[in-house]
Design a protein around this motif. Structure first.
Motif, mmCIF file in Angstrom:
data_model
loop_
_atom_site.group_PDB
_atom_site.id
_atom_site.type_symbol
_atom_site.label_atom_id
_atom_site.label_comp_id
_atom_site.label_asym_id
_atom_site.label_seq_id
_atom_site.Cartn_x
_atom_site.Cartn_y
_atom_site.Cartn_z
ATOM 1 N N HIS A 124 0.826 -1.212 0.000
ATOM 2 C CA HIS A 124 0.000 0.000 0.000
ATOM 3 C C HIS A 124 0.862 1.266 0.000
ATOM 4 N N SER A 125 2.180 1.107 -0.087
ATOM 5 C CA SER A 125 3.128 2.239 -0.093
ATOM 6 C C SER A 125 2.973 3.142 1.127
ATOM 7 N N LEU A 126 2.777 2.520 2.290
ATOM 8 C CA LEU A 126 2.670 3.302 3.518
ATOM 9 C C LEU A 126 4.056 3.782 3.945
ATOM 10 N N ASP A 127 4.097 4.953 4.552
ATOM 11 C CA ASP A 127 5.366 5.508 5.028
ATOM 12 C C ASP A 127 5.777 4.925 6.376
ATOM 13 N N ALA A 128 4.785 4.597 7.199
ATOM 14 C CA ALA A 128 5.082 4.114 8.552
ATOM 15 C C ALA A 128 3.895 3.323 9.079
ATOM 16 N N LEU A 129 4.177 2.508 10.090
ATOM 17 C CA LEU A 129 3.143 1.769 10.823
ATOM 18 C C LEU A 129 3.230 2.158 12.291
ATOM 19 N N PHE A 130 2.084 2.238 12.928
ATOM 20 C CA PHE A 130 1.994 2.535 14.354
ATOM 21 C C PHE A 130 1.180 1.446 15.028
ATOM 22 N N THR A 131 1.419 1.270 16.301
ATOM 23 C CA THR A 131 0.605 0.382 17.118
ATOM 24 C C THR A 131 0.671 0.866 18.552
ATOM 25 N N ALA A 132 -0.253 0.411 19.360
ATOM 26 C CA ALA A 132 -0.240 0.699 20.792
ATOM 27 C C ALA A 132 -0.379 -0.628 21.505
ATOM 28 N N THR A 133 0.411 -0.805 22.532
ATOM 29 C CA THR A 133 0.368 -2.066 23.270
ATOM 30 C C THR A 133 0.345 -1.805 24.761
#
Length: 174
Positions: A124-133
């Motif tokens: 998807h040509s995303l620049d970054a991924l985020f998550t919360a844990t």
């Protein structure tokens, strides 16, 4: 969000692990199974509660692994957020509702789901991924995620974080 470290002490050089099951995109019809898989993690406080109807409407976000008997063994949601030109950011993604059935934890299923999500994010040509844990996030850290400020994440997602959950935000540049 839950991540479980492999139980290294339980494996020997002669242990035969089952062949990995394929990761597939979830379907609307998987909604009840996604809710059932997530329920123990919701009860423990590791995941937010979502209704089966929300799982149905968001089914296209999810990657799943289905056991041979049709039971879902793991899932991971990837929501794509559009670019924010005003903030100087390209499209990003948020990983959420990551869980692996307790009977399958420690055998690489979480890593398999995370690799599939990284491949989808790249496609998807995303620049970054985020998550919360709410946990330690060890699996994410092993896959190149690092602690990040919530303000760097998509605004709508960052604003939805519940401060009472004491979540830790992690990010990975792609």
């Amino acid at each position: 969000m839950i991540t479980a470290a492999p139980r290294l002490g339980t494996l020997s050089s002669r242990t035969i692990l089952p062949a990995p099951l394929p990761v597939r995109s979830a379907l609307r019809g998987d909604a009840a199974s996604l809710a059932a898989l997530s329920r123990p993690f919701v009860r423990s406080g590791a995941l937010r509660e979502r209704s089966p109807s929300l799982y149905a409407s968001d089914a296209s976000d999810f990657l799943v692994v289905e056991s041979n008997d049709g039971t879902l063994d793991g899932c991971l949601g990837l929501r794509v957020h559009p670019a924010d030109p005003a903030g100087g950011r390209g499209p990003t993604g948020v990983l959420y509702n990551f869980c692996v059935a307790p009977r399958r934890q420690g055998c690489g299923l979480g890593g398999q789901l995370l690799r599939a999500a990284l491949a989808k994010a790249t496609a998807h040509s995303l620049d970054a991924l985020f998550t919360a844990t709410t946990g330690g996030g060890d699996l994410f850290l092993r896959y190149g995620f690092a602690p990040a400020r919530a303000g760097l994440a998509p605004k709508a997602w960052a604003n939805s974080l519940d401060p009472r959950r004491n979540s830790r935000v992690l990010a990975r540049v792609l």
